[in-house]
Design an enzyme around this catalytic site. Structure first.
Site, PDB file in Angstrom:
ATOM      1  N   ARG A 103      13.393   3.045  -0.766  1.00  0.00           N
ATOM      2  CA  ARG A 103      12.843   3.935   0.267  1.00  0.00           C
ATOM      3  C   ARG A 103      13.826   3.923   1.431  1.00  0.00           C
ATOM      4  O   ARG A 103      14.062   2.890   2.055  1.00  0.00           O
ATOM      5  CB  ARG A 103      11.462   3.458   0.738  1.00  0.00           C
ATOM      6  N   HIS A 130       9.710  12.901  -2.105  1.00  0.00           N
ATOM      7  CA  HIS A 130       8.819  11.764  -2.398  1.00  0.00           C
ATOM      8  C   HIS A 130       8.205  11.995  -3.793  1.00  0.00           C
ATOM      9  O   HIS A 130       7.014  12.251  -3.933  1.00  0.00           O
ATOM     10  CB  HIS A 130       7.740  11.663  -1.317  1.00  0.00           C
ATOM     11  N   GLN A 133       4.962  10.133  -5.155  1.00  0.00           N
ATOM     12  CA  GLN A 133       3.705  10.593  -4.552  1.00  0.00           C
ATOM     13  C   GLN A 133       3.178  11.830  -5.276  1.00  0.00           C
ATOM     14  O   GLN A 133       2.010  11.906  -5.645  1.00  0.00           O
ATOM     15  CB  GLN A 133       3.946  10.917  -3.066  1.00  0.00           C
ATOM     16  N   ASP A 222       0.000  16.629   5.255  1.00  0.00           N
ATOM     17  CA  ASP A 222       0.727  15.381   5.532  1.00  0.00           C
ATOM     18  C   ASP A 222       0.953  15.328   7.040  1.00  0.00           C
ATOM     19  O   ASP A 222       0.733  16.316   7.756  1.00  0.00           O
ATOM     20  CB  ASP A 222       2.059  15.381   4.744  1.00  0.00           C
ATOM     21  N   CYS A 262      -1.381  12.447   1.418  1.00  0.00           N
ATOM     22  CA  CYS A 262      -0.662  11.308   0.826  1.00  0.00           C
ATOM     23  C   CYS A 262      -0.916  10.015   1.583  1.00  0.00           C
ATOM     24  O   CYS A 262      -0.690   8.939   1.043  1.00  0.00           O
ATOM     25  CB  CYS A 262       0.831  11.623   0.773  1.00  0.00           C
ATOM     26  N   ARG A 290      -1.498   5.986  -7.294  1.00  0.00           N
ATOM     27  CA  ARG A 290      -0.091   5.591  -7.164  1.00  0.00           C
ATOM     28  C   ARG A 290       0.175   4.411  -8.103  1.00  0.00           C
ATOM     29  O   ARG A 290       1.212   4.339  -8.748  1.00  0.00           O
ATOM     30  CB  ARG A 290       0.223   5.156  -5.714  1.00  0.00           C
TER      31      ARG A 290
HETATM   32  N1  NVA Z   1       6.166  12.690   5.364  1.00  0.00           N
HETATM   33  C1  NVA Z   1       5.785  11.312   5.539  1.00  0.00           C
HETATM   34  C2  NVA Z   1       5.251  10.759   4.273  1.00  0.00           C
HETATM   35  C3  NVA Z   1       4.747   9.331   4.358  1.00  0.00           C
HETATM   36  C4  NVA Z   1       4.262   8.814   3.040  1.00  0.00           C
HETATM   37  C5  NVA Z   1       6.968  10.517   6.038  1.00  0.00           C
HETATM   38  O1  NVA Z   1       8.071  10.713   5.518  1.00  0.00           O
HETATM   39  O2  NVA Z   1       6.811   9.705   6.949  1.00  0.00           O
HETATM   40  N1   CP Z   2       1.971   7.709   0.775  1.00  0.00           N
HETATM   41  C1   CP Z   2       2.855   6.707   0.925  1.00  0.00           C
HETATM   42  O1   CP Z   2       3.964   6.720   0.406  1.00  0.00           O
HETATM   43  O2   CP Z   2       2.391   5.691   1.689  1.00  0.00           O
HETATM   44  P1   CP Z   2       3.241   4.475   2.281  1.00  0.00           P
HETATM   45  O3   CP Z   2       4.171   5.054   3.314  1.00  0.00           O
HETATM   46  O4   CP Z   2       2.217   3.565   2.879  1.00  0.00           O
HETATM   47  O5   CP Z   2       4.009   3.827   1.177  1.00  0.00           O
END
Ligand code: NVA
Ligand code: CP
Length: 302
Positions: A103, A130, A133, A222, A262, A290
């Site tokens: 990540r 992502h 997800q 989101d 998500c 997930r």
């Molecule tokens: N769009 C959000 C998704 C978090 C799971 C982010 O990138 O922070």
């Molecule tokens: N939806 C998701 O990826 O959550 P986290 O950021 O908590 O991993």
């Protein structure tokens, strides 16, 4: 040859059904208390450059349940955080581990890592995409609706990593995707152009959320401010204020529409509390999936 999961296009159309079948089997086994240790002795490294609750827990618990282990690697605590190159890190880690989940911010970093690694690399979220997800979300829609074929999915809000991965999904699978994003916050232009060209049931971008959700089967949103955009918080909250999933918007969708997010969610911003906590919301089941879907992915790749 090793296979990575860096974006939805890494999956062939036939792969989706294999994942759904495996995920369903794994979910049932777990609920019935039967252990399933197909990854006994295997190791997954998890490199995190950004915060996470669901991704970290679901991958870590998933590996444990499959008989393997997962190592949490906060990049700040490793030599990566002190500038060790991606090429050295990826090649060397490939000698210890059986798979890597990353990540981070840039999609290119994950792609570079995958190029140098001789083990499978899984994208656990970048600024651009992502995929894990959206795979779990598709599985959830299948569970709730029987099938996602020909369903209308309406995504309301920022044209971010989640929106981009939805576009890739619509290019691969027979879902009808409509998005509503404010001017200047569209999904990635390249992803959109490719998605539109390859879409099975169409992808439409609106400015007006009421247009986008008309007769939708799934409403999805989101956060307005993604990780790494904290300095834009004030400005984004102003720009996105009409892009909230609330009761009024939900009325435009089909009566039996489900509401997805998500997570993490901000009640009163991208979604109202009564909707996310209401009877049409499936966000907690969505988060649970997930675990099952990623276990299926791990079984296939590792
Ligand atoms: N769009 C959000 C998704 C978090 C799971 C982010 O990138 O922070
Ligand atoms: N939806 C998701 O990826 O959550 P986290 O950021 O908590 O991993």
């Amino acid at each position: 040859m090793k296979k990575d999961l860096l974006n939805i296009y890494d999956l062939e159309p036939a792969d989706f059904d294999i994942i759904w079948k495996k995920a369903q089997k794994l979910k049932t086994s777990l609920k019935e208390g039967r252990s399933h240790t197909s990854l006994k002795g295997k190791t997954l490294g998890m490199i995190f450059d950004k915060s996470s609750t669901r991704t970290r827990i679901s991958f870590e618990v998933g590996m444990y349940q499959l008989g393997g282990i997962a190592l949490f690697l906060n990049s700040r605590d490793t030599q990566i955080g002190r500038g060790e190159s991606i090429s050295d890190s990826a090649q060397m880690m490939s000698r210890y581990l059986n798979g890597i989940m990353i990540r981070t911010f840039s999609q290119k970093s994950v792609e570079d890592f995958a190029r140098w690694a001789s083990i499978p690399v899984i994208n656990g979220l970048t600024d651009l995409l992502h995929p894990c997800q959206i795979l779990s979300d598709l599985f959830t829609i299948k569970e709730k609706k029987g099938s996602y074929n020909k369903l209308k999915i309406a995504y309301i809000g920022d044209g971010n990593n989640i929106a981009n991965s939805w576009i890739e999904a619509a290019a691969r699978l027979p879902i009808q995707l409509s998005l509503a994003c404010p001017d200047g916050y569209d999904p990635d232009a390249k992803i959109m152009a490719k998605g539109k060209k390859e879409a099975k049931e169409g992808i439409t971008l609106y400015r007006d959320p009421f247009e986008a959700v008309k007769k939708a089967d799934v409403l999805y949103t989101d956060v307005w401010v993604s990780m790494g955009q904290e300095s834009e918080d004030k400005e984004r909250k102003k720009i996105f204020k009409n892009y909230q999933i609330n009761k009024k918007l939900l009325k435009e969708a089909k009566k039996d529409a489900i509401v997805m997010h998500c997570l993490p969610a901000h009640r009163g911003e991208e979604i109202s509390a009564d909707v996310i906590d209401g009877s049409q919301s499936v966000v907690i089941d969505q988060a649970e999936n997930r675990l099952h879907v990623q276990k299926a992915v791990l079984e296939i790749l590792l």
